[in-house]
Design an enzyme around this catalytic site. Sequence first.
Site: not given
Ligand SMILES: *Cc1c(COP(=O)(O)O)cnc(C)c1O
Length: 497
Positions: A112
């Site tokens: 993120k």
């Molecule tokens: C948010 C997240 C995901 C999923 O990503 P999306 O873009 O929502 O599909 C996968 N792994 C981690 C560690 C995340 O924080």
Amino acid sequence: MGILYSSTRNDEKKITASQAILKGLADDGGLFVPDHIPELTCSLRDLAGRTYQEVAYEVMRLFLTDFTEAELRSCIAQAYDSKFDTEVIAPIVEAEGTYYMELFHGATIAFKDMALSILPHLMITAAKKNQVKNEIVILTATSGDTGKAALAGFAGVEGTKIIVFYPKNGVSPIQEKQMVTQKGDNTLVVGIHGNFDDAQSGVKALFNDRKLAEEMAAAGLQFSSANSINIGRLIPQIVYYVYGYVKLLEEDKLAEGERMNVVVPTGNFGNILAAFYAKQMGVPIGKLICASNENKVLYDFFTTGKYDRNREFVLTSSPSMDILISSNLERLIYRITGEDAGKNAELMNSLLQTGVYEITEQMREQLGDFYGSFASEEETAVRIREMYENTGYILDTHTAVASAVYRKYVADTKDEAVTLIASTASPFKFTRNVMNAIDSNYNTMSDFELVDELSRIGNVDVPNAITEIRTAPVVHDIVCDKTEMKETVKKFLGVDA
Ligand SMILES: *Cc1c(COP(=O)(O)O)cnc(C)c1O
């Protein structure tokens, strides 16, 4: 030519990139999409040797066409700096002949950070461009990772405030500690008595509260969103797929034009959609392998053409993928309807009313780039242990889902193309599940003992994000009922009740 954005549910009204970033979500509930996907203007070979920041500029300038060069370069420079613990920003590690692109070297050690470290800068630039004089108040509901990454991104950013609601008993201890120790006068973290859905509905209600919006405006404030439906989060994520290809090209792991498959551990479908956009831009990506955990709504969708959220919500060891409504899938659905906003709105309405929609055969034919599969809890744990035993490399639980799904894909298709796996979190963020997968005897250790043990057996330094929270004082201790969210917000903002 400038790119304009419109809603996936009604494409009559077109707005600029900066306006779309400020709004987040369209008024009709749809998501903003660009009127076309631009092609890269320099060849991938030309990008070889460039820094992450330079590649970011080459990609983002094609989408954010109402930002000046100076504005965009400044946003990029402020985002991808020493907050990342490596100059390359997204290093690639080879293990078992596959490439793991580590997207967790930012401030909060989950992917993120790749988008949330730039979003605040894009947003304040967008506010200036559009003569928004109000202070921007970011409202977020989180089940763990987004909250901390958004806090870290917006903390101390002038002209913004950020409020995060999380389910008091619904996040991991490390995730909670990361949030409640967040410094910065412009931040507020509130636990609520309730689950993630309660937090999310409460936040939506605040967004839609007209009277509150008026009171806010009178006080010089307006709400915006930092969740993954904002186009300002999606576009920065395209960058690392271009960068990943360029790096493999640079190191002769790929020949020019050679296809590269991509595996993405998926929840809300934002990360994998960014890879799809990179492919549209001209990166020779072969298959987009969508990896789910036991909440395998997307696997079922790709194999049957029917999206059905009516099922039990499973709490897994990869909580950031525990999701039954993958919001960003709407952007792909819009595209395969032939960009028919009316048709897409119908399907989304069906999802809202009944929890189900089904696409036509003609639409399914356009999903050939995607391959969906899933990994059970057991398969995920076994994958962590095997990888550790084979190579010494330690995967986090989300990346392990991707790795397990990749194995199924190869067994199923015999496709041995060069493959890049999006590694979305540091194993230190999910220490207990990771260490238990390696050896169940670890179960008796405390969270921070496990951190040290992980560092020792994996031969990796404890990330700063973990060291910081060991002794950091708790600065946010507000817990409220879901009915008290509005008052809590007004009190923090100094808006008269
Ligand atoms: C948010 C997240 C995901 C999923 O990503 P999306 O873009 O929502 O599909 C996968 N792994 C981690 C560690 C995340 O924080």
